[in-house]
Every structure is written in C-alpha cells, then in structure tokens.
Design a protein around this motif. Structure first.
Motif, PDB file in Angstrom:
ATOM      1  N   PHE A 199       0.857  -1.192   0.000  1.00  0.00           N
ATOM      2  CA  PHE A 199       0.000   0.000   0.000  1.00  0.00           C
ATOM      3  C   PHE A 199       0.887   1.234   0.000  1.00  0.00           C
ATOM      4  O   PHE A 199       1.913   1.269   0.691  1.00  0.00           O
ATOM      5  CB  PHE A 199      -0.868  -0.015   1.264  1.00  0.00           C
ATOM      6  N   LEU A 200       0.494   2.241  -0.802  1.00  0.00           N
ATOM      7  CA  LEU A 200       1.215   3.514  -0.881  1.00  0.00           C
ATOM      8  C   LEU A 200       0.351   4.637  -0.316  1.00  0.00           C
ATOM      9  O   LEU A 200      -0.846   4.704  -0.605  1.00  0.00           O
ATOM     10  CB  LEU A 200       1.565   3.849  -2.331  1.00  0.00           C
ATOM     11  N   ALA A 201       0.968   5.515   0.457  1.00  0.00           N
ATOM     12  CA  ALA A 201       0.233   6.646   1.028  1.00  0.00           C
ATOM     13  C   ALA A 201       1.088   7.897   0.972  1.00  0.00           C
ATOM     14  O   ALA A 201       2.319   7.828   1.005  1.00  0.00           O
ATOM     15  CB  ALA A 201      -0.162   6.351   2.476  1.00  0.00           C
ATOM     16  N   GLU A 210       0.689  10.854 -10.418  1.00  0.00           N
ATOM     17  CA  GLU A 210       0.518  10.011 -11.603  1.00  0.00           C
ATOM     18  C   GLU A 210       1.162   8.645 -11.392  1.00  0.00           C
ATOM     19  O   GLU A 210       0.624   7.618 -11.841  1.00  0.00           O
ATOM     20  CB  GLU A 210       1.117  10.701 -12.830  1.00  0.00           C
ATOM     21  N   ALA A 211       2.304   8.618 -10.701  1.00  0.00           N
ATOM     22  CA  ALA A 211       2.955   7.333 -10.419  1.00  0.00           C
ATOM     23  C   ALA A 211       2.050   6.454  -9.558  1.00  0.00           C
ATOM     24  O   ALA A 211       1.909   5.252  -9.808  1.00  0.00           O
ATOM     25  CB  ALA A 211       4.293   7.565  -9.723  1.00  0.00           C
ATOM     26  N   LYS A 212       1.425   7.052  -8.554  1.00  0.00           N
ATOM     27  CA  LYS A 212       0.501   6.281  -7.721  1.00  0.00           C
ATOM     28  C   LYS A 212      -0.685   5.792  -8.550  1.00  0.00           C
ATOM     29  O   LYS A 212      -1.134   4.649  -8.379  1.00  0.00           O
ATOM     30  CB  LYS A 212       0.018   7.133  -6.543  1.00  0.00           C
ATOM     31  N   ARG A 213      -1.174   6.647  -9.441  1.00  0.00           N
ATOM     32  CA  ARG A 213      -2.307   6.247 -10.286  1.00  0.00           C
ATOM     33  C   ARG A 213      -1.933   5.050 -11.141  1.00  0.00           C
ATOM     34  O   ARG A 213      -2.706   4.092 -11.268  1.00  0.00           O
ATOM     35  CB  ARG A 213      -2.744   7.403 -11.176  1.00  0.00           C
ATOM     36  N   GLN A 214      -0.742   5.089 -11.733  1.00  0.00           N
ATOM     37  CA  GLN A 214      -0.332   3.994 -12.606  1.00  0.00           C
ATOM     38  C   GLN A 214      -0.054   2.707 -11.839  1.00  0.00           C
ATOM     39  O   GLN A 214      -0.172   1.609 -12.395  1.00  0.00           O
ATOM     40  CB  GLN A 214       0.891   4.406 -13.426  1.00  0.00           C
ATOM     41  N   MET A 215       0.299   2.807 -10.573  1.00  0.00           N
ATOM     42  CA  MET A 215       0.570   1.617  -9.772  1.00  0.00           C
ATOM     43  C   MET A 215      -0.693   1.057  -9.124  1.00  0.00           C
ATOM     44  O   MET A 215      -0.682  -0.050  -8.592  1.00  0.00           O
ATOM     45  CB  MET A 215       1.599   1.923  -8.684  1.00  0.00           C
ATOM     46  N   PHE A 216      -1.777   1.822  -9.158  1.00  0.00           N
ATOM     47  CA  PHE A 216      -3.035   1.376  -8.556  1.00  0.00           C
ATOM     48  C   PHE A 216      -3.488   0.074  -9.209  1.00  0.00           C
ATOM     49  O   PHE A 216      -3.562  -0.039 -10.421  1.00  0.00           O
ATOM     50  CB  PHE A 216      -4.114   2.446  -8.712  1.00  0.00           C
TER      51      PHE A 216
END
Length: 367
Positions: A199-201, A210-216
């Motif tokens: 999990f990323l926060a 955008e990096a978090k979006r792509q890793m979702f």
C-alpha cells in the motif's frame, strides 16, 4: 443574487502542462521494473542530483540528524504527534470488530486486519512537508502496520533534517532519502534493496500522483490526490485580514491551489482582496501564493448566509473554514466538505498540521 468580486481567470482552466506527465512516469516505472536499483539511482541523480552510497539511512545517521535539529522543533513534532496519535487511536476504536447471526446458522462479521507493509511518501520540494509523516507513518503504526517504509527527497542536495526527525518519531521502520517517481516505483514494484509494499500513502506533485495512479491495482493507494483546496465562509463580522491570511496559507502550497471566499458582506470581500494584495508584497511565499490567487482565487457575495452556505456546499471543498459569529451553525447548514474548521482560532494550516484529524488513513469528516 450572487455577485463575484473576483473570478477564476479564463485562462486558468486552459493552462494544462505541455509536458506529457503520464508518458514520463510510465518510462520511469518501466525502467525501475526492468533494472531495479540501477534505474532508481539513475533517476535520482537525474532529477535530484542525489546518488549516495545508500539511499537508506542507518540508525546512526538518523540519531545524528535528530541531534542536529533545534530542540524546540523536536518538541513541537512530539506535541503534534501526540495529538495525531490520540485522534487516530479514537478513530481505530470506532471501527469495531463484530460478528452477528443474521439468520439461524448464518454468521457475518467484520474484522480489522492491518496491512502488512506500507510505503509512505513525504514530499520535499519548495518547503518540507514534515506533517505528512504524522498523517501517514504514524497513523499506519496506530493501525497496526508492522512495517513502514518512508521516502522523502533531498532538498537542494541536503538532508531534510526536520522531516527525517518527524519520520523517525512517527515510527518509520526504514527511512530512504529518495524522491519523485523513482521512490514510488521502487516501493511499488520492489528492487534489490527496497522491499515491495502492499500500500502507498502520501501526497506529492503531479508526477508522484501520476505514479501512484499507474501503480493502482498492483498495490493499494490511499487516494488520487490533487492540489489542496481552501474555502472560507465569512459573515459581516469576520476580520478581512484573517480571511486573507488563511486563504494565502493554503495558496502557498503550490501554483494550482483553488481558494474561495464566500461571504454575505461586500465590504468583507473587498477588504479581503485589499489585504491579500498587501500581503503578497511582503510574504516570502508570495512567488507561489500569488500565482494561485491570481489564477484560481475567487470572492463571491451571497445575499444571505443561507445562500452563502448553499454556494459553499456546491464547491464541496477539501478544507472549509467558518469565520462567522455563530460558526457551529455550519454543521447544520453544510454537508459537503473534507474537513471543516469552526471559528477564528482554527485556521486550516493549524488544523491540518497540529490538531490531528487530517490524515491520509482517514476519510472521516472532522471539525
């Protein structure tokens, strides 16, 4: 009838960056996935001019860094984190486990299981946002997360000592001086030296978001975060200077911060604009705050406080501050907001950074 003393610039909505953020982010993630630590080091050098022997701080380094920080700052961090911990513990307690038999022989229940490994991103950039350590690392530890990896970028080639102190005191199990997409990618996909998280926060700039979006989907994320928002509701008794200061305290976060004042008093609206113009001549954060205010600042006048509350509810702002003679009235007049701050002694920055309720592990409405 609604009147506007200041509106969003017509060009504001058209000023999308010409850089293809999505393409750049995908390239970095693909490289990290293929080449691990070597790619992380390459991009850290390219974007932050940072390539130490190890991105991970040793316990000795952490101890030395904390010893170098002003004791008052350490005391302030501890006080804030005490508030955050108390509030987070109360939130956790409200999420009770239960089991019930809804029909004979049919049992249903709810159980709270902490995430095994969480990656927390603490932004740097123009100003170190050490409060993000409280909001992410500390709340994860209160939730029972056994292992937290925390990343923060260097600032102008230097270690961000206050942020590192906050990260350690919040309970981070590993602290990496690593920023940007390369930090998100390293935690999300894993490398030779960075364990893959579940999990990323944490917040960040457009590239981090955008990096978090792509890793979702490959790992969990807290939310798709955009620019911070602030909306001030004021009546004719409000202090225009206070309205101005509280609006600008959020505008300084970045050049894309929406900020609205909604009031029933044209005098308060006009005086707030005047105070903002004067403050932007002297504030050290003016180069950033002025861009947001010019492009995305609004001052709206309603005929009555009922109309003011209605307009404010339509905005559904992340942060709503109530500067009225009876601030608690807003609790019955409004429903659409992320966090609401009642009264003149509850500015958004104080509520976000000191009081405790603002956290990335909580979607709870707070006041």
């Amino acid at each position: 009838m609604v009147r506007r003393l200041k509106s969003i610039e017509d060009t504001a909505a058209k000023n999308a960056a010409s850089i293809d953020v999505s393409k750049i982010v995908k390239g970095v993630i693909d490289e990290v996935r293929a080449n691990g630590d070597a790619a992380v080091r390459q991009y850290s050098q390219q974007f932050d001019q940072w390539s130490p022997p190890s991105f991970k701080l040793s316990q000795q380094q952490i101890d030395e860094i904390i010893a170098s920080v002003d004791p008052q700052i350490i005391a302030d961090i501890k006080e804030v984190q005490l508030n955050v911990r108390r509030f987070a513990e109360a939130q956790k307690e409200s999420l009770r486990e239960f089991e019930l038999e809804i029909q004979p022989g049919v049992f249903l229940g709810q159980k709270n299981n902490p995430i095994a490994k969480v990656g927390c991103y603490i932004p740097g950039g123009r100003y170190p946002l050490l409060a993000s350590a409280h909001m992410t690392i500390l709340t994860a530890k209160v939730a029972g997360v056994p292992h937290v990896i925390a990343c923060t970028p260097p600032i102008a080639g230097q270690l961000p000592a206050a942020s590192i102190s906050a990260m350690h005191l919040a309970g981070a199990d590993e602290i990496l001086i690593l920023g940007g997409v390369q930090a998100i990618a390293a935690m999300a996909v894993g490398t030779e030296t960075v364990a893959k998280v579940d999990f990323l926060a944490g917040p960040g700039n457009a590239f981090v978001a955008e990096a978090k979006r792509q890793m979702f989907g490959q790992c969990g994320i807290d939310l798709f975060a955009g620019p911070t928002e602030v909306l001030v509701v004021a009546d004719e008794h409000a202090d225009p200077y206070m309205c101005a200061v509280d609006l600008l305290s959020q505008c300084e976060h970045g050049p894309d911060t929406p900020a609205q004042l909604i009031t029933n008093s044209e005098k308060v609206g006009q005086e707030t604009i005047r105070c903002i113009d004067e403050l932007l001549k002297v504030l050290p954060t003016a180069p950033v705050a002025s861009v947001s205010w010019k492009a995305l600042g609004e001052v709206i006048i309603g005929d009555s406080m009922d109309e003011v509350y209605q307009i404010a509810d339509e905005y559904a702002s992340e942060h709503v501050q109530i500067l009225t003679q009876n601030p608690r009235e807003a609790l019955t007049k409004m429903t659409n907001y992320g966090a609401i701050f009642l009264g003149k002694n509850t500015c958004v920055s104080y509520g976000d950074k000191v009081c405790a309720p603002s956290s990335f592990f909580s979607e709870t409405t707070s006041d």
